[in-house]
Design a protein around this motif. Structure first.
Motif, mmCIF file in Angstrom:
data_model
loop_
_atom_site.group_PDB
_atom_site.id
_atom_site.type_symbol
_atom_site.label_atom_id
_atom_site.label_comp_id
_atom_site.label_asym_id
_atom_site.label_seq_id
_atom_site.Cartn_x
_atom_site.Cartn_y
_atom_site.Cartn_z
ATOM 1 N N GLU A 2 83.189 15.473 89.379
ATOM 2 C CA GLU A 2 84.210 15.998 90.285
ATOM 3 C C GLU A 2 85.339 14.989 90.507
ATOM 4 O O GLU A 2 86.506 15.358 90.529
ATOM 5 C CB GLU A 2 83.593 16.401 91.620
ATOM 6 N N HIS A 3 84.995 13.724 90.652
ATOM 7 C CA HIS A 3 86.020 12.709 90.905
ATOM 8 C C HIS A 3 86.945 12.530 89.700
ATOM 9 O O HIS A 3 88.156 12.404 89.867
ATOM 10 C CB HIS A 3 85.378 11.367 91.275
ATOM 11 N N ASP A 10 90.478 14.809 97.740
ATOM 12 C CA ASP A 10 89.260 14.577 98.504
ATOM 13 C C ASP A 10 88.153 15.468 97.959
ATOM 14 O O ASP A 10 88.308 16.691 97.897
ATOM 15 C CB ASP A 10 89.477 14.893 99.985
ATOM 16 N N VAL A 11 87.071 14.847 97.541
ATOM 17 C CA VAL A 11 85.933 15.591 97.021
ATOM 18 C C VAL A 11 84.936 15.759 98.167
ATOM 19 O O VAL A 11 84.501 14.777 98.761
ATOM 20 C CB VAL A 11 85.285 14.844 95.831
ATOM 21 N N PRO A 12 84.578 17.007 98.499
ATOM 22 C CA PRO A 12 83.676 17.228 99.639
ATOM 23 C C PRO A 12 82.224 16.874 99.304
ATOM 24 O O PRO A 12 81.792 16.998 98.160
ATOM 25 C CB PRO A 12 83.814 18.725 99.909
ATOM 26 N N TYR A 13 81.504 16.435 100.335
ATOM 27 C CA TYR A 13 80.088 16.075 100.222
ATOM 28 C C TYR A 13 79.269 16.880 101.214
ATOM 29 O O TYR A 13 79.767 17.282 102.264
ATOM 30 C CB TYR A 13 79.888 14.586 100.513
ATOM 31 N N THR A 14 77.992 17.072 100.892
ATOM 32 C CA THR A 14 77.067 17.721 101.819
ATOM 33 C C THR A 14 76.616 16.687 102.843
ATOM 34 O O THR A 14 76.896 15.495 102.704
ATOM 35 C CB THR A 14 75.831 18.264 101.083
ATOM 36 N N GLU A 18 75.474 14.526 98.823
ATOM 37 C CA GLU A 18 75.664 15.027 97.468
ATOM 38 C C GLU A 18 77.034 15.687 97.348
ATOM 39 O O GLU A 18 77.530 16.300 98.288
ATOM 40 C CB GLU A 18 74.572 16.039 97.126
ATOM 41 N N VAL A 19 77.634 15.568 96.165
ATOM 42 C CA VAL A 19 78.948 16.163 95.932
ATOM 43 C C VAL A 19 78.816 17.682 95.890
ATOM 44 O O VAL A 19 77.918 18.227 95.261
ATOM 45 C CB VAL A 19 79.538 15.653 94.593
ATOM 46 N N LYS A 20 79.734 18.359 96.586
ATOM 47 C CA LYS A 20 79.808 19.819 96.520
ATOM 48 C C LYS A 20 80.630 20.173 95.284
ATOM 49 O O LYS A 20 81.818 19.870 95.223
ATOM 50 C CB LYS A 20 80.475 20.386 97.768
ATOM 51 N N VAL A 21 79.997 20.794 94.325
ATOM 52 C CA VAL A 21 80.661 21.135 93.059
ATOM 53 C C VAL A 21 81.269 22.530 93.170
ATOM 54 O O VAL A 21 80.610 23.473 93.596
ATOM 55 C CB VAL A 21 79.660 21.087 91.893
#
Length: 64
Positions: A2-3, A10-14, A18-21
């Motif tokens: 994702e990055h 901004d890449v969202p995380y849970t 963990e990355v939200k894909v």
């Protein structure tokens, strides 16, 4: 992934970190794309577990 596919955003995380894909999000103009990904047959000792199994993976990326 994702990055590198969405640099500068901004890449969202849970809550668990963990990355939200989002597979439907379009890549940015400076995005990189993965052109290769494999599991090597052998690696340095630091890339192996206590049983000698290789844990490493190799990825090759390029600009779009």
């Amino acid at each position: 992934m994702e990055h590198l596919s969405h640099p500068g955003t901004d890449v969202p995380y849970t809550a668990e970190g963990e990355v939200k894909v989002n597979p439907f999000a379009e890549s940015g103009p400076n995005a990189l794309e993965r052109v290769g990904h494999w599991h090597p047959a052998d690696a340095h000792a630091i890339g192996k577990d206590s049983d000698g199994n290789v844990n490493d993976y190799i990825s090759v990326w390029r600009h779009r």
